[in-house]
Design an enzyme around this catalytic site. Sequence first.
Site, PDB file in Angstrom:
ATOM      1  CB  CYS A  11      17.720  -0.146  51.880  1.00  0.00           C
ATOM      2  SG  CYS A  11      19.132  -0.686  52.885  1.00  0.00           S
ATOM      3  CB  CYS A  25      33.932 -11.261  54.094  1.00  0.00           C
ATOM      4  SG  CYS A  25      35.095 -10.472  55.153  1.00  0.00           S
TER       5      CYS A  25
END
Length: 250
Positions: free
Chosen positions: A193, A220
Amino acid sequence: MTNRSFVVAAAVLLCLLLDSHNTASAFVQQQRRTESTSRLTAVSNNDNNNGLSSSSSSSADSQKRRSMMQMAILTAATAGLPATSQAATKSRSDGYNLQKSDDEWKSTLTTRQYNILRTGGTEQQYSSVLEAEERTGTYNCAGCSTPLFLSKEKFHSGTGWPSFASALVGVEVEKKNMLAATLGGSEVRCKNCGGHMGDLFNDGYIFPGTPAEKTGKRFCIDGVALNFKPDEGTVVVGDEVPTKVNYYFS
């Protein structure tokens, strides 16, 4: 200055100039994450000196940093122009399998999810319940449920964001030349997406005893951009705010 030194210096400067346009808009977000990494490096070095004198430990750390920079400079000098991937050039809507209008995303996502997934924002440290999650399971995209990370690759980095040593095939990583990626990180997106997940840093070596030490990488990730599907139990939405914060390392 020798011809070799001039070529290397020129290559590094060229790579930095060419990459600066792509990284400028994300500087504020990257700075917060990079500052956390700097603090962690100091803590890690202090906790793992194994009785060595501070001078010898400092010398070893300096040599490691110098070696990494030499490798980055060599790569920049030989690679030439920074590589550009689809993640770095296309929008977060065009070109991805799942297509929704901006209004549709706003109607299906929470405010925090929309800010991170669709605009590239960054959550506050320790603001997602998934940072402390330790059960076995799979971390999926909060926007489309695509599997992105496995729990066995998760570790506590102490940064305040969920951290992973590697990713599944559903993850897309922006490609940069090595010097730019080492200094500023690379954007991580959902390949299905286009949702923004966080950043990838090549500093896994500063987390001894974790999966990241082996891969040399630290994904991260914004917990709000994820949902966690445990092997047993119900799905945990990353947008949930923890009632208690644990400040610890793996």
